[in-house]
Design an enzyme around this catalytic site. Structure first.
Site, short mmCIF file in Angstrom:
data_model
loop_
_atom_site.label_atom_id
_atom_site.label_comp_id
_atom_site.label_asym_id
_atom_site.label_seq_id
_atom_site.Cartn_x
_atom_site.Cartn_y
_atom_site.Cartn_z
N LYS A 6 2.79 9.76 8.22
CA LYS A 6 2.13 9.23 9.43
C LYS A 6 2.72 9.75 10.74
O LYS A 6 2.40 10.84 11.18
CB LYS A 6 2.11 7.71 9.38
CG LYS A 6 1.07 7.16 8.39
CD LYS A 6 0.81 5.71 8.65
CE LYS A 6 -0.13 5.08 7.63
NZ LYS A 6 -1.54 5.33 7.87
N ASP A 38 9.51 2.59 1.35
CA ASP A 38 8.34 3.29 1.89
C ASP A 38 8.26 2.99 3.39
O ASP A 38 7.95 1.87 3.79
CB ASP A 38 7.08 2.81 1.15
CG ASP A 38 5.81 3.46 1.68
OD1 ASP A 38 5.81 3.97 2.82
OD2 ASP A 38 4.79 3.43 0.96
N PHE A 42 0.87 -1.18 0.00
CA PHE A 42 0.00 0.00 0.00
C PHE A 42 0.90 1.23 0.00
O PHE A 42 1.71 1.41 0.90
CB PHE A 42 -0.93 0.03 1.22
CG PHE A 42 -1.96 1.12 1.12
CD1 PHE A 42 -3.16 0.90 0.47
CD2 PHE A 42 -1.72 2.38 1.65
CE1 PHE A 42 -4.10 1.92 0.33
CE2 PHE A 42 -2.65 3.40 1.53
CZ PHE A 42 -3.84 3.17 0.87
C1 LIG Z 1 3.14 2.09 3.73
C2 LIG Z 1 2.20 3.20 3.38
N1 LIG Z 1 2.51 4.03 2.38
C3 LIG Z 1 1.70 5.04 2.03
C4 LIG Z 1 0.51 5.25 2.67
C5 LIG Z 1 -0.38 6.38 2.27
O1 LIG Z 1 -0.33 7.38 3.23
P1 LIG Z 1 -1.44 8.53 3.25
O2 LIG Z 1 -2.72 7.89 3.68
O3 LIG Z 1 -0.90 9.51 4.24
O4 LIG Z 1 -1.51 9.08 1.89
C6 LIG Z 1 0.14 4.41 3.73
C7 LIG Z 1 -1.13 4.60 4.43
O5 LIG Z 1 -1.63 3.76 5.12
C8 LIG Z 1 1.01 3.35 4.10
O6 LIG Z 1 0.71 2.51 5.08
#
Ligand SMILES: Cc1ncc(COP(=O)(O)O)c(C=O)c1O
Length: 430
Positions: A282, A253, A159
């Site tokens: 986050k 990420d 994700f």
């Molecule tokens: C690993 C990871 N990358 C990116 C995102 C996307 O983040 P945002 O919701 O702040 O756009 C998330 C959100 O849960 C995530 O867990």
């Protein structure tokens, strides 16, 4: 004389005063449904009024133990006094000036702190965004810009966000992609976490995917939404080797796994791998919207105007980020390690008593267990039921993966609260 209302401290374990949802929560949920997007995914009718540490109080005065931290965001706990003070002080001086066009100290200071600490080859540079998706969006642009290549490799179960670029990398659930039309071309997804999947990638490199056209491999150090999956030993190191061999950038990420959650500032530090680009968001500012792309200076070479944002690196969010980082280093990362071990030990004991619970997995306070049916198959239905029942016992949980419960509490959680969470879960499972 102005009288400042004194806030009553919240109890340190759940306290339910009404049936759930209570009358005020019910009324607000109804109002919400009339006016907010139906795409939001609320699992239970929690209407939060305030938070403190690991506890949140709803609008009817019910108090819950929060094992979600607002999806792994409130790293220093809800409304940590030092973070609140930093936000208040900064707000009184400067709310906004746009770091794209002007300079201000909180943005510079936080960039210095991140650049010094990130495990990229040094020196490193930082671009600030407002979210995880935006950080990943920018990372794709930077990787393409720097390499002059087009293709990207990502992982099934990953994700990375919901904007078009980030969504093109996301490989988690079809509902996140369905009906949205064409995505970014040139993204190939392979299974996550195993050497077999990297064997497959190397096969692709000799059959279908010219490696010298691949700009980046983007990978979560520990897969988050996909189920809190810790990769096989050597998996991340091997990605680094593959990247080095073919001139591909390794983008890690750390949006969910970063900012101290696993006991290290970035989860990739558990493996001693130096990524070219790290994306984060986050937990970085304890709840204020902020994200960052951290890249080696030799890679972050894009020209003025090639990437920018009005709000990214907002001074108030950066002040919260500075306070957050200090608190993480003053003991919260160590606490994440210790409390994570206690949580996994407790879940391990529960697993021995209750066959429906898998072995726990994870690092620090990024922990999950799968829920199994009586045949030993993953059961989403049972998992969803447990999450619902936990809410009615004052314990806030979230699912992830196919049938996992994730535990990503604020990093201020203590041993008593871990025990309370384990006791409630044990009571439900029995
Ligand atoms: C690993 C990871 N990358 C990116 C995102 C996307 O983040 P945002 O919701 O702040 O756009 C998330 C959100 O849960 C995530 O867990």
């Amino acid at each position: 004389m102005l009288s400042i209302p004194v806030k009553r401290p919240l109890p340190r374990s759940p306290q339910l005063l009404t049936s759930l949802p209570g009358p005020r929560a019910s009324a607000l949920v109804e109002r919400d449904h009339a006016v907010t997007s139906p795409s939001y995914t609320r699992d239970y009718p929690l209407v939060v009024a305030r938070g403190e540490g690991c506890m949140v109080e709803d609008v009817d005065g019910n108090v819950f133990l929060d094992m979600t931290a607002g999806i792994a965001v409130t790293s220093t706990g809800h409304c940590h006094p030092e973070v609140v003070r930093a936000i208040q002080d900064q707000s009184a001086n400067l709310l906004h000036m746009s770091g794209t066009d002007f300079y201000y100290e909180p943005m510079i200071e936080l960039a210095e702190m991140l650049a010094q600490r990130a495990p990229n080859p040094h020196p490193a540079k930082v671009f600030f965004s407002n979210s995880g998706a935006e950080s990943n969006e920018g990372a794709i642009k930077l990787a393409r810009y720097y390499t002059g290549r087009n293709l990207i490799v990502a992982f099934l179960g990953a994700f990375h966000g919901r904007t078009y670029g980030a969504m093109s990398l996301t490989g988690s659930k079809t509902v996140q992609r369905a009906n949205f039309g064409s995505l970014l071309p040139g993204v190939t997804h392979i299974p996550y976490g195993t050497h077999a999947s990297l064997d497959y990638l190397e096969q692709l490199f000799t059959t279908m995917l010219p490696p010298n056209e691949v700009a980046a491999i983007i990978v979560e150090a520990i897969q988050g939404e996909g189920g809190y999956i810790v990769p096989e030993d050597g998996f991340l190191e091997r990605i680094r080797e593959i990247c080095d061999k073919h001139g591909i950038l390794m983008v890690v990420d750390e949006v969910q796994s970063g900012m101290g959650r696993t006991g290290k500032l970035f989860a990739i530090e558990h493996w001693n791998v130096a990524p070219d680009i790290i994306t984060t968001a986050k937990g970085i500012a304890s709840g204020l919207p902020l994200g960052a792309i951290i890249a080696s200076a030799q890679i972050m070479t894009w020209k003025p105007g090639s990437h920018a944002t009005t709000f990214g690196g907002n001074p108030v969010a950066c002040a919260a980020g500075i306070a957050t980082l200090r608190l993480l280093e003053q003991g919260l990362m160590d606490n994440a390690t210790q409390m994570g071990e206690m949580l996994q030990a407790g879940l391990f004991k529960l697993h021995q008593q209750v066959p429906q619970l898998s072995l726990p997995r994870g690092k620090g306070l990024m922990v999950a267990v799968d829920i199994l049916d009586s045949q030993g198959n993953l059961s989403k239905e049972l998992r969803d039921n447990i999450v619902q029942i936990a809410f009615h016992h004052g314990l806030l949980l979230l699912g992830c993966g196919k049938a996992a419960i994730r535990f990503c509490p604020p990093l201020v959680i203590d041993s008593e609260q871990i025990q309370v969470a384990l006791n409630i879960l044990s009571e439900i499972l029995r």
